[in-house]
Design a protein around this motif. Structure first.
Motif, PDB file in Angstrom:
ATOM      1  N   PRO A   1       0.808  -1.241   0.000  1.00 48.43           N
ATOM      2  CA  PRO A   1       0.000   0.000   0.000  1.00 48.43           C
ATOM      3  C   PRO A   1       0.838   1.287   0.000  1.00 48.43           C
ATOM      4  N   GLN A   2       1.983   1.285   0.647  1.00 49.57           N
ATOM      5  CA  GLN A   2       2.832   2.473   0.686  1.00 49.57           C
ATOM      6  C   GLN A   2       3.720   2.582  -0.558  1.00 49.57           C
ATOM      7  N   GLN A   3       3.700   1.564  -1.407  1.00 50.75           N
ATOM      8  CA  GLN A   3       4.527   1.455  -2.608  1.00 50.75           C
ATOM      9  C   GLN A   3       6.015   1.589  -2.295  1.00 50.75           C
ATOM     10  N   THR A   4       6.410   1.062  -1.140  1.00 46.93           N
ATOM     11  CA  THR A   4       7.827   1.066  -0.776  1.00 46.93           C
ATOM     12  C   THR A   4       8.511  -0.233  -1.185  1.00 46.93           C
ATOM     13  N   THR A   5       7.720  -1.295  -1.313  1.00 47.08           N
ATOM     14  CA  THR A   5       8.247  -2.562  -1.814  1.00 47.08           C
ATOM     15  C   THR A   5       7.258  -3.149  -2.812  1.00 47.08           C
ATOM     16  N   PHE A   6       7.788  -4.040  -3.646  1.00 39.41           N
ATOM     17  CA  PHE A   6       7.005  -4.672  -4.702  1.00 39.41           C
ATOM     18  C   PHE A   6       7.234  -6.171  -4.616  1.00 39.41           C
ATOM     19  N   HIS A   7       6.142  -6.922  -4.557  1.00 36.27           N
ATOM     20  CA  HIS A   7       6.206  -8.368  -4.378  1.00 36.27           C
ATOM     21  C   HIS A   7       5.959  -9.053  -5.711  1.00 36.27           C
ATOM     22  N   VAL A   8       6.838  -9.988  -6.061  1.00 33.11           N
ATOM     23  CA  VAL A   8       6.727 -10.743  -7.308  1.00 33.11           C
ATOM     24  C   VAL A   8       6.553 -12.208  -6.935  1.00 33.11           C
TER      25      VAL A   8
ATOM     26  N   PHE B   1      11.119  -6.586  -3.858  1.00 34.89           N
ATOM     27  CA  PHE B   1      12.007  -5.598  -4.457  1.00 34.89           C
ATOM     28  C   PHE B   1      11.681  -4.222  -3.893  1.00 34.89           C
ATOM     29  N   SER B   2      12.688  -3.394  -3.731  1.00 36.49           N
ATOM     30  CA  SER B   2      12.446  -2.012  -3.314  1.00 36.49           C
ATOM     31  C   SER B   2      12.356  -1.090  -4.528  1.00 36.49           C
ATOM     32  N   ASP B   3      12.744  -1.586  -5.686  1.00 39.79           N
ATOM     33  CA  ASP B   3      12.723  -0.804  -6.916  1.00 39.79           C
ATOM     34  C   ASP B   3      11.652  -1.362  -7.863  1.00 39.79           C
ATOM     35  N   GLN B   4      10.701  -0.530  -8.251  1.00 39.18           N
ATOM     36  CA  GLN B   4       9.592  -0.988  -9.088  1.00 39.18           C
ATOM     37  C   GLN B   4      10.064  -1.491 -10.449  1.00 39.18           C
ATOM     38  N   SER B   5      11.014  -0.809 -11.069  1.00 41.32           N
ATOM     39  CA  SER B   5      11.466  -1.233 -12.396  1.00 41.32           C
ATOM     40  C   SER B   5      12.111  -2.618 -12.332  1.00 41.32           C
ATOM     41  N   GLU B   6      12.863  -2.893 -11.281  1.00 36.66           N
ATOM     42  CA  GLU B   6      13.466  -4.223 -11.121  1.00 36.66           C
ATOM     43  C   GLU B   6      12.394  -5.282 -10.887  1.00 36.66           C
ATOM     44  N   ALA B   7      11.359  -4.941 -10.134  1.00 37.92           N
ATOM     45  CA  ALA B   7      10.275  -5.885  -9.851  1.00 37.92           C
ATOM     46  C   ALA B   7       9.500  -6.220 -11.121  1.00 37.92           C
ATOM     47  N   ILE B   8       9.190  -5.205 -11.916  1.00 38.00           N
ATOM     48  CA  ILE B   8       8.454  -5.435 -13.163  1.00 38.00           C
ATOM     49  C   ILE B   8       9.278  -6.304 -14.107  1.00 38.00           C
ATOM     50  N   ALA B   9      10.552  -5.976 -14.255  1.00 33.83           N
ATOM     51  CA  ALA B   9      11.418  -6.771 -15.125  1.00 33.83           C
ATOM     52  C   ALA B   9      11.496  -8.214 -14.635  1.00 33.83           C
ATOM     53  N   ALA B  10      11.610  -8.413 -13.331  1.00 30.15           N
ATOM     54  CA  ALA B  10      11.679  -9.767 -12.777  1.00 30.15           C
ATOM     55  C   ALA B  10      10.407 -10.554 -13.086  1.00 30.15           C
ATOM     56  N   ALA B  11       9.253  -9.942 -12.898  1.00 27.84           N
ATOM     57  CA  ALA B  11       7.980 -10.633 -13.160  1.00 27.84           C
ATOM     58  C   ALA B  11       7.878 -11.040 -14.625  1.00 27.84           C
ATOM     59  N   ILE B  12       8.270 -10.154 -15.506  1.00 25.41           N
ATOM     60  CA  ILE B  12       8.178 -10.448 -16.939  1.00 25.41           C
ATOM     61  C   ILE B  12       9.165 -11.550 -17.328  1.00 25.41           C
ATOM     62  N   PHE B  13      10.380 -11.477 -16.823  1.00 25.22           N
ATOM     63  CA  PHE B  13      11.361 -12.510 -17.162  1.00 25.22           C
ATOM     64  C   PHE B  13      11.008 -13.846 -16.529  1.00 25.22           C
TER      65      PHE B  13
END
Length: 108
Positions: free
Chosen positions: A61-68, A83-95
């Motif tokens: 909810p605070q958008q401080t971490t992203f769960h994949v 992940f603490s970085d959204q771009s890294e989390a999105i890339a991880a989910a896609i890969f």
């Protein structure tokens, strides 16, 4: 736009070959990150909590971490990377979903 089409375009346009390169591109371009998150994902990659099977990249909810994680039948089936970085989390989910490396054959 379909997520797979968008990824193919990005791969070819930016000559991206790795998860880290993709994460770096997303980190530089917030508009592109939004495009990826809102693209039509018929390939089981989701960016909001839902009940569908597939790969998820969901912010706290605070958008401080992203769960994949991978979800099946409403249950978190395979671990959860945080992940603490959204771009890294999105890339991880896609890969992790395999979508990045899957073959794309456009309709004739």
């Amino acid at each position: 736009m379909m997520l797979k089409n968008l990824l193919e375009t990005l791969k070819n346009l930016h000559h991206i070959n790795s998860q880290d390169e993709f994460a770096a591109l997303l980190a530089r371009d917030n508009e592109l990150m939004q495009q990826v998150k809102t693209a039509d994902s018929k390939h089981w990659v989701h960016f909001t909590k839902q009940t569908f099977d597939g790969w998820y990249c969901v912010p706290t909810p605070q958008q401080t971490t992203f769960h994949v994680y991978y979800q099946e039948r409403g249950q978190n089936c395979w671990g959860e990377d945080v992940f603490s970085d959204q771009s890294e989390a999105i890339a991880a989910a896609i890969f992790m979903s395999g979508l990045w490396d899957s073959e794309y054959h456009p309709a004739p």
